[in-house]
Write a protein that holds these residues in place. Structure first.
Motif, short mmCIF file in Angstrom:
data_model
loop_
_atom_site.label_atom_id
_atom_site.label_comp_id
_atom_site.label_asym_id
_atom_site.label_seq_id
_atom_site.Cartn_x
_atom_site.Cartn_y
_atom_site.Cartn_z
N CYS A 20 32.64 11.96 -26.08
CA CYS A 20 33.11 13.11 -26.77
C CYS A 20 34.57 13.52 -26.86
CB CYS A 20 31.93 14.54 -26.61
SG CYS A 20 30.50 14.21 -26.84
N TRP A 21 35.10 13.29 -25.47
CA TRP A 21 36.27 13.91 -25.28
C TRP A 21 37.51 12.70 -25.73
CZ3 TRP A 21 39.33 17.56 -24.17
CH2 TRP A 21 40.73 17.42 -23.78
N GLU A 22 36.97 11.55 -25.74
CA GLU A 22 37.70 10.55 -26.59
C GLU A 22 37.62 10.55 -28.00
OE1 GLU A 22 39.73 8.19 -25.22
OE2 GLU A 22 39.43 9.00 -23.30
N LEU A 23 36.71 11.02 -28.59
CA LEU A 23 36.75 11.29 -30.05
C LEU A 23 37.43 12.65 -30.43
CD1 LEU A 23 32.90 10.59 -30.85
CD2 LEU A 23 34.84 9.40 -31.63
N TYR A 24 37.49 13.61 -29.61
CA TYR A 24 38.27 14.76 -29.73
C TYR A 24 39.69 14.27 -29.81
CZ TYR A 24 40.92 19.03 -28.61
OH TYR A 24 41.86 19.88 -28.53
N ALA A 25 40.07 13.49 -28.86
CA ALA A 25 41.38 12.86 -28.51
C ALA A 25 42.06 12.19 -29.66
CB ALA A 25 41.87 12.32 -27.10
N ARG A 27 40.99 12.55 -32.93
CA ARG A 27 41.38 13.32 -33.98
C ARG A 27 42.45 14.02 -33.86
NH1 ARG A 27 35.09 15.75 -34.81
NH2 ARG A 27 34.32 14.00 -35.73
N ARG A 28 42.76 14.55 -32.48
CA ARG A 28 43.93 15.19 -32.26
C ARG A 28 45.34 14.50 -32.50
NH1 ARG A 28 44.17 16.40 -26.39
NH2 ARG A 28 44.79 14.46 -26.46
N ASP A 29 45.31 13.25 -32.18
CA ASP A 29 46.21 12.21 -32.31
C ASP A 29 46.38 11.98 -33.67
OD1 ASP A 29 46.57 12.28 -29.84
OD2 ASP A 29 45.72 10.56 -29.21
#
Length: 51
Positions: A20-25, A27-29
């Protein structure tokens, strides 16, 4: 509390949280790249190609 619950938490919860954290990162990038592209001047389309 049984140690099996700790193993379940670490075995399934930690990788799930990391994913989940990688998906968030990502999207942020992607959003940062879109903002940067929108702020950049669009000179490439108006200038003739240099040789």
């Amino acid at each position: 509390m049984s140690l099996i619950w700790l193993e379940i938490l670490l075995g399934f919860g930690a990788p799930l949280a990391w994913g989940c954290w990688e998906l968030y990162a990502l999207r942020r990038d992607r959003a940062a790249a879109r903002r940067q592209a929108a702020a950049a001047p669009a000179d490439d389309a108006t200038e003739p190609a240099r040789r």
